[in-house]
Enzyme design. Sequence first.
Site, PDB file in Angstrom:
ATOM      1  N   HIS A  81       0.813  -1.214   0.000  1.00 29.74           N
ATOM      2  CA  HIS A  81       0.000   0.000   0.000  1.00 29.74           C
ATOM      3  C   HIS A  81       0.841   1.256   0.000  1.00 29.74           C
ATOM      4  O   HIS A  81       0.463   2.265  -0.565  1.00 29.74           O
ATOM      5  CB  HIS A  81      -0.919  -0.026   1.214  1.00 29.74           C
ATOM      6  CG  HIS A  81      -2.010  -1.030   1.063  1.00 29.74           C
ATOM      7  ND1 HIS A  81      -2.672  -1.566   2.117  1.00 29.74           N
ATOM      8  CD2 HIS A  81      -2.546  -1.571  -0.045  1.00 29.74           C
ATOM      9  CE1 HIS A  81      -3.581  -2.411   1.671  1.00 29.74           C
ATOM     10  NE2 HIS A  81      -3.517  -2.433   0.369  1.00 29.74           N
ATOM     11  N   CYS A  93     -18.652  14.988 -22.589  1.00 34.48           N
ATOM     12  CA  CYS A  93     -17.902  14.596 -21.392  1.00 34.48           C
ATOM     13  C   CYS A  93     -17.513  13.122 -21.442  1.00 34.48           C
ATOM     14  O   CYS A  93     -16.916  12.603 -20.514  1.00 34.48           O
ATOM     15  CB  CYS A  93     -18.707  14.885 -20.131  1.00 34.48           C
ATOM     16  SG  CYS A  93     -20.200  13.906 -20.015  1.00 34.48           S
TER      17      CYS A  93
END
Length: 834
Positions: free
Chosen positions: A454, A762
């Site tokens: 992580h 978009c």
Amino acid sequence: MTDLVLLAPLPGWVTPLDEVPDDVFAGRMLGDGLAIDPTGGTLSAPCDGLLTAVPETAHAVTIRTESGTEILLHVGIDTVALKGAGFTALVRAGQAVRAGEPLIRFDLDRLARNAKSLVTPVIVTEPERFRIVERHATGPLRTGDPLMTVRDTGAAAAGVAGDDAGAAVTDLLVVPLPHGLHARPAAMLAQSLKSLNAEVSLSLRDRTANARSAVALLALGARHGDRLLLRASGVDAAMTRAALERAFERALAQGGGAAAAQRPSSAPATTAPGELGGVGATAGLALGVAARVARAEPVVTERGSGPHQELQRLDEARDRLRKRLARLAPGDGARAAIVGAHLEFLDDPELLAAAHKQIAEDRSAGFAWRAAVRDAVRLLESLDDAHLAARIDDLRDLELQLLEMLAGSAEAAATKLPERAILIARDLLPSQFLALDAARVAGICTVSRAATSHVAILAGAMGLPMLTGVDNRLLAIADGTPLLLDADRGRVTIGPGAGQVAKAEERIAERARIQARLRTSAAFDCRTADGERIEVYANVGSVAEAAAAVTSGAEGCGLLRTEFLFLDRAEPPDREEQTRQYQQIVEAFAGRPVVVRTLDAGGDKAIPFLIMPPQDNPALGLRGIRASLWRPELLRAQLEAILAVRPAGRCRILLPMVNEVAEIQAVRGIIEELAAASRGSVRIPLGIMIETPASAVNAARLARHADFLSIGTNDLTQYVLAVDRTHPLLAAELDAVHPAVLRLIGDVCSAARAAGRGVAVCGGLASDPAAAPLLVGLGVGELSAVPAMIPAVKDTVRRYTLAQCRDLARAALELDTAPAVRALLAEFAVGERP
Ligand code: PEP
Ligand code: MG
């Protein structure tokens, strides 16, 4: 004892299960039975019963008889991979059927070409209780001929104890994640079941896990491509497969392989004296000084002061830790995801049960928690799986964090950093990293080589170079020693010479110059070469992206995908929470307009807190505005949250997947009602997405009721071309520059102009610089792109005049195919610059 005769569901040749070319079936992991090598393409019910599962892929069904016998019919082997191609379900889950009733039709020839095998197992899934007492010998059969006799012995069912109130489900799930079922996806899977009322287990080979426990799931050691056996029972059993599959999809979308993709070097580099080699976990170069990050282990006593008190201490410490974790990850996507996994472990039912057991035996809360976590870690370590072992970091991290909470030393553990610190650590736990002052960190070196860890994901998101797997000598480097960290080349130089420093400074400065140049030009308004104003906005899905968008030169937010803000929620976010998120995004855009799209749930976007009923074809089912109108209380809360953002009127509202005027009117009605109730006087612009052929063709009518139009080329292309946007084999066919799509875009622009409305794009096509002049030529006045592409889109628009763009659009509309349009765009980019 009752006997049930199962009839052949297919015509074909009967084969023993041992001859099925698949160890899951041949090994009887799903139960006992027979298989049929089919000679016909219709699968029929082998008995009367209720269909407990009919997956979207329609390659299998499970049927449950009145007496509780559950039978799985699985057409062919590995046919789930065909994603439904060649299969037609004639029934749906929950339906009652009679013996001999057709269930699935399939294209035998197509399957013969594409599937590993056509052989179709017919499985009794609880063989301990429902024993097969007679089987048809091998040989040919017609549909409806007796196949086998099953006797209910009344013996207790093995496997998961379930809630008898609902149907049981047995199914297979394939792990799609490149790194296997590691911590984050395990946590996401466990979380996806939160709102469902069902007992769920997943099994792999001889291991079975409670699917609500992320730790237990990790212990399966499941790798990419492994097939997990899903067993679910209870009221919502039929929904568990869909929930788990969506959790897998979300885990994949959140970059199962992101850290690996950023990794610039995969083996330790050869090094010169004064250098240590390592493996780059993220790219980049940094000059700085060593800063050792270590962590003292809190002292833990074995005996506690009584179960009642220790349980209370454990709960209080978990509460405090929960709050601290929430503080460590405000908003940011990568941080929030990692902290989310920690929070999930903190409430893991198996870990807690193990700790509670120890506390009941008079152990202290710390001792009990440490023992529980270490047992889980040992189990994971015993699996000897590199990917899994890397995830052990998370559990160890959580062990320490909770012990620090119990000892009251959590905040004291924070390290004071010098400027431009290059962190040196044996391994760096995510919570340690999150607690540091990120502004002082220049890079990271660790001995541990958890390349998908992580911390690497966080470092990548922050643009920090990180080197892992460095020699133990790293830990002998004194604090304050000058270092040159070159993650691109996989090495760290201790006390670099003046020449090396000068060269590194040059490289770092060159990178910064290129970025600055792009940023500078992106900060200006965008106009075509002859001065026509084209607005360039950003698509965002998080606060972090909003900040990045502004830095990239966005003039506002053209699409806030609100569904991305709440992907990790098992419960719908309340109004206040939504307002907080929207407010943060509005503030990040510092005075620029923000178009907030209402929840676009369904289709390819699974929302954990909005579990849909099973849908044979989700792309054509409850999605976008339809899903919102199906759950009006959620829509209302969302609209209320948007209206509460300050200053009033900064947000515009955009509705996804609109087809009908009535949908716009329904939402406008709610907005007006809410505005009246709060005595708000600002009229909020309400726009619609043009994503369906119906809305494109009817744009002139819809435009009379909407304040602005925004074309979603991703969905519009999928529906115009009838090509699934998620289909891996059809990705090349899905190009939004197909002339059919371009023609519709042009028509929508003309219709909107006539109604005095602006048109934006978009969808993904707006992020493609090559297509920008084409869209401008078709009449589009606003492009909303992903933040990273904004500088390039602006740069391209500035090169051409409006007349050139219009000529380009006219020429494209004369062509027959998307590749021909692509060729035209390439030619245009080379030849037509003014
Ligand atoms: C689109 O469909 O083009 C669009 C922008 O919406 P989404 O990709 O979120 O479905
Ligand atoms: Mg869409």
